[in-house]
Design an enzyme around this catalytic site. Structure first.
Site, short mmCIF file in Angstrom:
data_model
loop_
_atom_site.label_atom_id
_atom_site.label_comp_id
_atom_site.label_asym_id
_atom_site.label_seq_id
_atom_site.Cartn_x
_atom_site.Cartn_y
_atom_site.Cartn_z
N CYS A 114 -17.33 -33.17 -36.64
CA CYS A 114 -17.87 -33.39 -38.00
C CYS A 114 -18.30 -32.09 -38.67
CB CYS A 114 -19.04 -34.36 -37.95
SG CYS A 114 -18.59 -35.93 -37.23
N HIS A 262 -21.94 -34.12 -44.99
CA HIS A 262 -20.92 -34.81 -44.19
C HIS A 262 -21.21 -36.30 -44.27
CE1 HIS A 262 -18.69 -36.50 -40.97
NE2 HIS A 262 -19.74 -36.65 -40.19
N ASN A 292 -16.28 -42.55 -42.35
CA ASN A 292 -16.55 -41.20 -41.84
C ASN A 292 -15.20 -40.58 -41.44
OD1 ASN A 292 -17.13 -39.00 -40.19
ND2 ASN A 292 -18.83 -40.00 -39.14
O1 UT7 Z 1 -20.34 -38.25 -37.85
C1 UT7 Z 1 -20.94 -37.82 -36.68
C2 UT7 Z 1 -22.33 -38.23 -36.59
N1 UT7 Z 1 -22.42 -39.66 -36.50
C3 UT7 Z 1 -23.51 -40.25 -36.89
O2 UT7 Z 1 -24.39 -39.59 -37.38
C4 UT7 Z 1 -23.63 -41.73 -36.66
C5 UT7 Z 1 -25.03 -42.03 -36.25
N2 UT7 Z 1 -25.28 -43.41 -35.88
C6 UT7 Z 1 -25.14 -44.45 -36.73
O3 UT7 Z 1 -24.68 -44.27 -37.84
C7 UT7 Z 1 -25.61 -45.81 -36.30
O4 UT7 Z 1 -26.29 -45.69 -35.08
C8 UT7 Z 1 -24.47 -46.86 -36.15
C9 UT7 Z 1 -23.94 -47.22 -37.51
C10 UT7 Z 1 -23.37 -46.29 -35.28
C11 UT7 Z 1 -24.99 -48.13 -35.50
O5 UT7 Z 1 -26.08 -48.65 -36.23
P1 UT7 Z 1 -27.44 -49.04 -35.50
O6 UT7 Z 1 -28.32 -49.53 -36.56
O7 UT7 Z 1 -27.89 -47.83 -34.72
O8 UT7 Z 1 -26.99 -50.22 -34.57
P2 UT7 Z 1 -27.05 -50.34 -32.96
O9 UT7 Z 1 -26.02 -49.47 -32.35
O10 UT7 Z 1 -28.45 -50.18 -32.52
O11 UT7 Z 1 -26.63 -51.85 -32.77
C12 UT7 Z 1 -27.44 -52.93 -33.24
C13 UT7 Z 1 -26.74 -54.23 -32.93
C14 UT7 Z 1 -26.28 -54.34 -31.50
O12 UT7 Z 1 -26.45 -55.69 -31.11
P3 UT7 Z 1 -27.74 -56.16 -30.26
O13 UT7 Z 1 -27.68 -55.36 -29.00
O14 UT7 Z 1 -28.93 -55.84 -31.10
O15 UT7 Z 1 -27.51 -57.60 -30.08
C15 UT7 Z 1 -24.82 -54.03 -31.54
O16 UT7 Z 1 -24.09 -54.65 -30.50
O17 UT7 Z 1 -25.55 -54.34 -33.72
C16 UT7 Z 1 -24.44 -54.62 -32.87
N3 UT7 Z 1 -23.26 -53.99 -33.46
C17 UT7 Z 1 -22.50 -54.60 -34.38
N4 UT7 Z 1 -22.56 -55.80 -34.96
C18 UT7 Z 1 -21.63 -56.10 -35.87
C19 UT7 Z 1 -22.76 -52.75 -33.22
N5 UT7 Z 1 -21.68 -52.53 -33.98
C20 UT7 Z 1 -21.48 -53.67 -34.71
C21 UT7 Z 1 -20.54 -54.04 -35.66
N6 UT7 Z 1 -20.65 -55.26 -36.23
N7 UT7 Z 1 -19.54 -53.21 -36.06
#
Ligand code: UT7
Length: 335
Positions: A114, A262, A292
């Site tokens: 990135c 980014h 992204n």
């Molecule tokens: O570009 C390089 C740098 N990248 C970044 O900066 C990305 C940084 N991270 C993020 O943007 C976020 O952490 C994500 C968008 C990747 C994820 O969002 P989050 O709010 O951190 O969600 P999470 O990973 O904590 O997941 C929450 C819940 C989980 O379910 P449970 O365990 O609470 O039941 C996941 O399994 O959301 C679930 N989940 C989804 N649900 C529906 C994860 N992905 C999905 C999805 N659709 N696509």
């Protein structure tokens, strides 16, 4: 010593639009979840066989070269940033040299994910400032869609990434007050595996190991992201490196005309916007349309901002990135 400035910008994204609803047909996800957590509404995926990382980069580069008002033979050096190269080797830099029919200038491949475009600009800036080169082509291009786990197992990553390319020409500038003022680069390799694609690689598992094991549960050749950990580091590092760039130039946040971050997650951009007290007009976001696109995200966003008249002569433009490595950086530009 000379100064350097961006004289041409271009981008290319494939026509094929993939909406959040399209994704919810192949995995358990929803438009509401994706928009709420990331801000993304749709992204572009290439039609397999029609485009490569290089071909998209070439299209973006052609536009940047034309807008810079130079001939392709005036390009003195090529820098190509990607995490999704056409081949394991050689990298796409030489493929751009070949496909654009540029004479046998040097071609450097940057592997900083990135932050790749920011690292690339920084290298180009130094070559131009030292007088070694007059015009450097910097390309950021990514083809993520072929390599994503498009099942529910991979949804935490695969809904985020999109395909596309952006490019810039960095040219010699005689006015010391205009152009790229400074760039600031960092890395923290202790978190290398928190956002990574481990296999195939010579370190742990090569293609032959994957074929031999033939394990249907194998996820090692899909990108892995510890989302929350990456998010927490991103907001801190984005803020730090923007501040570092401002301080180095005796500037403050009130001097920023446009921040082009980014496009990692709309919530990250909003956090940074709030932290620096910037208005909606002072931060450019297009993650809603493209997701992204890693090394391509800043040049695509900067080009769109420029096309929309949001980048004007004399403006203070700040580029900032954070991603896998971890690597992060900023570029401070007086346009
Ligand atoms: O570009 C390089 C740098 N990248 C970044 O900066 C990305 C940084 N991270 C993020 O943007 C976020 O952490 C994500 C968008 C990747 C994820 O969002 P989050 O709010 O951190 O969600 P999470 O990973 O904590 O997941 C929450 C819940 C989980 O379910 P449970 O365990 O609470 O039941 C996941 O399994 O959301 C679930 N989940 C989804 N649900 C529906 C994860 N992905 C999905 C999805 N659709 N696509």
């Amino acid at each position: 010593m000379y100064n350097s400035k961006i004289t041409g910008l271009g981008y290319y994204v494939p026509d094929n639009v993939v909406t959040n609803d399209d994704l919810s047909k192949v995995m358990e996800t929803s438009d509401a979840w994706i928009q709420e957590r990331t801000g993304i509404k749709e992204r572009r995926h290439v039609v397999r066989g029609e485009e490569t990382t290089t071909s998209m980069g070439v299209k973006a580069a052609k536009i940047a070269i034309e807008r810079a008002g130079i001939d392709k033979d005036e390009v003195d050096f090529i820098i190509f940033a990607t995490l999704s190269p056409d081949y394991y080797f050689p990298g796409p830099g030489v493929l751009v040299q070949r496909d654009l029919g540029i004479k046998t200038v040097g071609a450097l491949d940057v592997r900083n994910q990135c932050s790749g475009f920011v690292y690339g600009i920084s290298v180009a800036d130094q070559y131009v400032k030292s007088g070694m080169y007059k015009n450097v082509l910097v390309v950021g291009s990514e083809l993520h869609s072929h390599g994503l786990d498009m099942t529910t197992r991979g949804r935490g990553v695969s809904v985020i990434f999109g395909d596309g390319a952006g490019a810039a020409i960095i040219s010699r500038e005689e006015d010391p007050k205009k152009g790229i003022l400074s760039s600031h680069l960092h890395s923290e390799g202790q978190h290398a595996e928190e956002l990574s694609l481990i296999a195939p690689g010579m370190g742990k598992r090569w293609v032959t190991d994957i074929i031999e094991e033939n394990d249907p549960e194998d996820e090692s050749y899909f990108p892995y992201m510890n989302g929350q950990f990456v998010f927490k580091n991103a907001v801190v590092r984005f803020s730090e490196v923007i501040m570092e760039g401002l301080q180095k130039n005796n500037l403050t946040a009130t001097d920023i005309d446009l921040l082009v971050p980014h496009q990692a997650n709309l919530r990250i951009s909003q956090f940074v916007q709030k932290k620096f007290g910037l208005s909606n007009d002072q931060v450019f976001n297009n993650i809603m349309k493209y997701g992204n696109t890693t090394a391509a995200s800043i040049p695509i966003a900067l080009t769109e901002a420029w096309e929309q008249g949001k980048v004007k002569e004399g403006d203070l433009i700040v580029l900032a990135a954070f991603g896998s490595g971890f690597t992060w950086g900023s570029v401070i530009i007086r346009w």
